[in-house]
Enzyme design. Structure first.
Site, PDB file in Angstrom:
ATOM      1  N   GLU A 128      -4.345  -7.284  -6.862  1.00 23.48           N
ATOM      2  CA  GLU A 128      -3.157  -7.792  -6.734  1.00 23.48           C
ATOM      3  C   GLU A 128      -3.054  -9.033  -5.933  1.00 23.48           C
ATOM      4  OE1 GLU A 128      -0.001  -3.961  -7.110  1.00 23.48           O
ATOM      5  OE2 GLU A 128       0.169  -5.387  -5.666  1.00 23.48           O
ATOM      6  N   GLY A 164       2.690   5.846 -19.791  1.00 21.38           N
ATOM      7  CA  GLY A 164       1.741   5.689 -20.498  1.00 21.38           C
ATOM      8  C   GLY A 164       1.197   4.336 -20.905  1.00 21.38           C
ATOM      9  N   ARG A 197       1.005  -0.991   0.128  1.00 23.41           N
ATOM     10  CA  ARG A 197       0.006  -0.084  -0.031  1.00 23.41           C
ATOM     11  C   ARG A 197       0.938   1.144   0.025  1.00 23.41           C
ATOM     12  NH1 ARG A 197      -3.957   3.143  -1.202  1.00 23.41           N
ATOM     13  NH2 ARG A 197      -5.438   3.769   0.638  1.00 23.41           N
ATOM     14  N   GLY A 198       0.986   1.775  -1.155  1.00 22.98           N
ATOM     15  CA  GLY A 198       1.817   3.117  -1.352  1.00 22.98           C
ATOM     16  C   GLY A 198       1.708   3.934  -0.159  1.00 22.98           C
ATOM     17  N   GLU A 199       0.805   4.487   0.276  1.00 19.31           N
ATOM     18  CA  GLU A 199       0.674   5.485   1.102  1.00 19.31           C
ATOM     19  C   GLU A 199       1.102   5.244   2.434  1.00 19.31           C
ATOM     20  OE1 GLU A 199      -3.534   6.779   1.447  1.00 19.31           O
ATOM     21  OE2 GLU A 199      -3.599   7.459  -0.686  1.00 19.31           O
ATOM     22  N   ASP A 200       1.098   3.781   2.708  1.00 21.59           N
ATOM     23  CA  ASP A 200       1.707   3.366   4.047  1.00 21.59           C
ATOM     24  C   ASP A 200       3.209   3.250   4.102  1.00 21.59           C
ATOM     25  OD1 ASP A 200      -0.711   3.220   4.848  1.00 21.59           O
ATOM     26  OD2 ASP A 200      -0.960   1.108   4.993  1.00 21.59           O
ATOM     27  N   THR A 201       3.746   2.646   3.093  1.00 23.34           N
ATOM     28  CA  THR A 201       5.101   2.093   3.055  1.00 23.34           C
ATOM     29  C   THR A 201       6.101   2.286   1.964  1.00 23.34           C
ATOM     30  OG1 THR A 201       4.846  -0.276   2.378  1.00 23.34           O
ATOM     31  CG2 THR A 201       4.303   0.086   4.653  1.00 23.34           C
ATOM     32  N   ARG A 202       5.434   3.275   0.985  1.00 22.27           N
ATOM     33  CA  ARG A 202       6.452   3.267  -0.100  1.00 22.27           C
ATOM     34  C   ARG A 202       7.745   4.100   0.123  1.00 22.27           C
ATOM     35  NH1 ARG A 202       4.748   3.731  -5.396  1.00 22.27           N
ATOM     36  NH2 ARG A 202       2.440   3.936  -4.562  1.00 22.27           N
TER      37      ARG A 202
END
Length: 721
Positions: free
Chosen positions: A94, A60, A27-32
């Site tokens: 995913e 793209g 989850r990008g917002e949590d751990t990116r």
């Protein structure tokens, strides 16, 4: 002990080749920008080929198809399950795809519980319950799949990040875990590893690393030049090296010739395995140090590209030089080297050429940096693959030379390859030929020019007639991975065939009259002046269009005084055949256009004379001494009136005159042939007589006379069969 997480043979069609080693789901917002970012960097530092969406996705393109493809092509999926993971339907989709492969051989899902409890995930409690409450308000049809995926992944063993230990320590353990599951560094050779998974798996099984025995094993990797032996050995070395106490990879030992070269290799071996930095002054001292210092170490050594047994004897001579459980991997083109060093056949892995699909993928990776040809390059790609003939070396070299090149450049390269093969590829292949004994090289060149795709026994017969030892020579070439026998037919890779033909041309590529062998009609037609270079001419029916081609000069053939072999289909000739080489050992000429052999022609080493459907009226005048001649075949020679004087052909075993409808008489000299076994007179319908003594011959096994109407009446045979 499990060294590899590779697809089994039953699953090879669906996961035959992994493009990525690790797929990161998070989850990008949590751990990116914290945990996952640091984990990705740590994996990259270890050379582990990792897919992370914000790094790998081309701009793209639609995100979802790219992600699904990346999941399918990844060997391990690392799922970072954070508190807000379930808030993303994207992440849950995913995860559904990731979990589809949980039970597939060779595929691994590794969960990371990042400040979450596996029980909350399994039961959808806490933040996961909150996320699903929102989804249920929207009546999402995907909820059952998402819940099932979360339950499945929560049941797997993974790593926990909960504040009790530093994240850097946990990341280090995760990387070690991933590395242990992969046990290799494929990424360092990523562009070369097409089709390598199944080969690696098979070879690692051959190494028998799980054996409870502590015996030392020597294992060979065998194959033709350029087929990928070194790549396979290097990959396997990377996979298993961490499980040995001492390791060394000796690359291309064939380049280190002579005593000094071996001493340098011994020094490298000692330095890399046990850290001895002292210089080795001579080979015997090197042997002493290697055998003494490594006899108690579990050792892994790769000796690459061996072309001489002495190299093995001085570097890895005997099993007792090494500690229990040691493995010595030897790559070579020559099976005899492995045999002489005691490597058993069941411990030799033979590297095969690529499949069509693998060859296409490798070329695309090299030339287009993609898995598919560029737009408009499909036909050019096929033509280049037809030239390379599934050989990895050729595909890599040619593909790399055409990166970012225009279609016009591809076309120009293909046109050039017709006349001038790539020198880098040819250089590697020619090295092997240069090491052959002279007679084996002659046999190799004959096969390349004349006998590739020909019945093995037929080729051996002609080579034997030419004074070679084909039983030994063909076996030597097979063991050196230069030819193969497939269903009784001689097979040679097209690029090796081109090497053989290059040897035949020598330093005169545009002057066929100075070549040692001729195999094309147009080249024979180009010979205008006398030459003593040509020793063999073999033309094939399919390469000769009599109606379209101009007649050949008989005078040019008359001047080739070193010929040992002629095989001609039906062809047009102009002029007079004044002479034929007395060195001929095998002469086969369909529809021989002349009425008689040259009067000066006395080939004392000729074994077979085959002139089917010829224009011969009388084979020769008088008596000729032809002590080696065993077969005369004049079938269908309708103008033949009488057999020649055969007194000088004392070893003749077969005389075939079937269909010689003009034959009137068999010369009385035939009664002197004490070794004649077969006389075929079938359909010689004008034949009047044969010597009566033939019926008393003890050697004659077959006398074939059906269709000899006049002869049957004169001998009172009655009606012929």
């Amino acid at each position: 002990m499990s060294y590899l997480s590779l697809p089994s043979s039953s699953s090879s069609s669906s996961r035959r080749t992994w493009r990525y080693e690790v797929f990161l789901s998070f989850r990008g917002e949590d751990t990116r920008n914290n945990f996952t970012g640091h984990l990705y960097e740590a994996l990259q530092r270890k050379g582990i080929h990792t897919f992370k969406d914000d790094i790998k996705l081309p701009r793209g393109k639609q995100i979802r198809p790219e992600l699904l493809t990346a999941i399918e092509q990844s060997q391990i999926s690392v799922v970072v399950l954070s508190k807000n993971y379930a808030n993303s339907s994207w992440c849950l989709d995913e995860l559904v795809e990731i979990c589809k492969g949980i039970n597939k051989p060779g595929y691994t899902v590794l969960p990371i519980f990042y400040h979450v409890n596996p029980s909350d995930i399994r039961k959808q409690e806490g933040p996961f319950k909150e996320a699903f409450d929102k989804y249920e308000q929207n009546s999402s049809l995907e909820i059952p799949k998402w819940k099932s995926a979360l339950e499945n992944v929560a049941d797997l063993a993974g790593h926990h990040v909960n504040g009790n230990k530093s994240e850097s320590d946990i990341i280090e353990k995760i990387v070690m875990d991933v590395t242990d599951r992969l046990k290799h560094k494929f990424s360092s050779l990523a562009d070369d590893l097409v089709g390598m998974q199944s080969r690696v798996e098979a070879f690692v099984n051959l190494l028998n690393l799980d054996s409870s025995d502590d015996d030392v094993q020597f294992v060979g990797i065998l194959g033709m030049p350029g087929v990928g032996k070194t790549t396979l050995a290097t990959v396997v070395y990377d996979i298993i090296s961490r499980d040995f106490e001492a390791c060394c990879l000796l690359e291309d030992v064939s380049k280190h010739k002579g005593p000094d070269g071996l001493v340098r290799l011994q020094t490298q071996l000692l330095s890399e395995t046990v850290g001895i930095d002292q210089e080795v002054w001579n080979k015997l001292k090197g042997i002493e140090l290697i055998s003494n210092r490594l006899r108690k170490c579990k050792t892994l050594i790769v000796v690459d590209n061996v072309d001489c047994v002495d190299q093995l004897e001085k570097l890895v001579g005997k099993p007792e030089w090494f500690g229990p459980g040691s493995r010595i991997i030897i790559t070579t083109r020559d099976e005899q080297i492995l045999e002489r060093h005691g490597v058993h056949n069941d411990k030799v892995y033979k590297v095969e050429l690529l499949t069509n699909e693998e060859a296409l993928e490798l070329l695309c990776r090299r030339a287009f940096k993609s898995d598919h040809p560029g737009d408009g390059f499909e036909e050019l790609t096929c033509k280049l693959l037809q030239y390379a003939k599934l050989l990895p070396l050729a595909i890599k070299v040619l593909g790399s030379s055409l990166v970012n090149r225009k279609q016009s450049v591809w076309k120009a390269q293909l046109e050039r390859l017709k006349e001038n093969p790539n020198q880098e590829v040819m250089g590697v292949l020619e090295t092997s030929i240069g090491l052959l004994e002279p007679e084996d090289q002659d046999i190799f060149v004959d096969v390349a020019c004349f006998f590739e795709g020909v019945d093995e026994n037929y080729a051996k017969k002609i080579l034997d007639h030419c004074g070679f030892n084909p039983e030994l020579g063909i076996e030597n070439l097979c063991k050196k991975s230069l030819i193969a026998i497939v269903n009784g037919t001689l097979w040679m890779h097209d690029l090796l065939k081109e090497v053989g033909r290059k040897i035949a041309r020598r330093e005169f590529p545009r002057e066929p009259g100075k070549w040692s062998r001729l195999w094309l009609y147009k080249d024979l037609q180009a010979v205008k002046t006398a030459t003593e270079k040509v020793e063999a001419i073999v033309l094939k029916e399919k390469d000769v269009d009599v109606d379209e081609m101009l007649p050949l000069r008989a005078e040019a053939l008359s001047q080739m005084t070193r010929l040992r072999l002629i095989i001609f289909p039906s062809m047009k000739f102009a002029g007079k055949l004044n002479n034929l080489s007395d060195g001929l050992r095998f002469l086969s000429w369909k529809k021989f256009p002349f009425s008689c052999l040259p009067s000066s022609f006395e080939p004392t080493k000729l074994v077979e004379l085959i002139l089917i459907d010829s224009n011969i009226r009388l084979l020769w005048e008088g008596e000729k001494a032809l002590p080696e001649l065993k077969i005369i075949d004049l079938r269908g020679s309708k103008n033949l009136i009488k057999t020649p004087n055969l007194k000088g052909v004392k070893n003749l075993e077969k005389l075939d005159l079937e269909g010689c409808s003009g034959l009137l008489e068999v010369d009385a000299s035939i009664e002197n042939l004490g070794k004649l076994k077969i006389l075929n007179l079938r359909d010689c319908d004008r034949l009047i007589s044969i010597p009566n003594t033939l019926f008393l011959s003890t050697s004659l096994k077959t006398l074939n006379v059906p269709g000899c109407l006049i002869l049957a009446q004169r001998l009172n045979f009655g009606s012929p069969p």
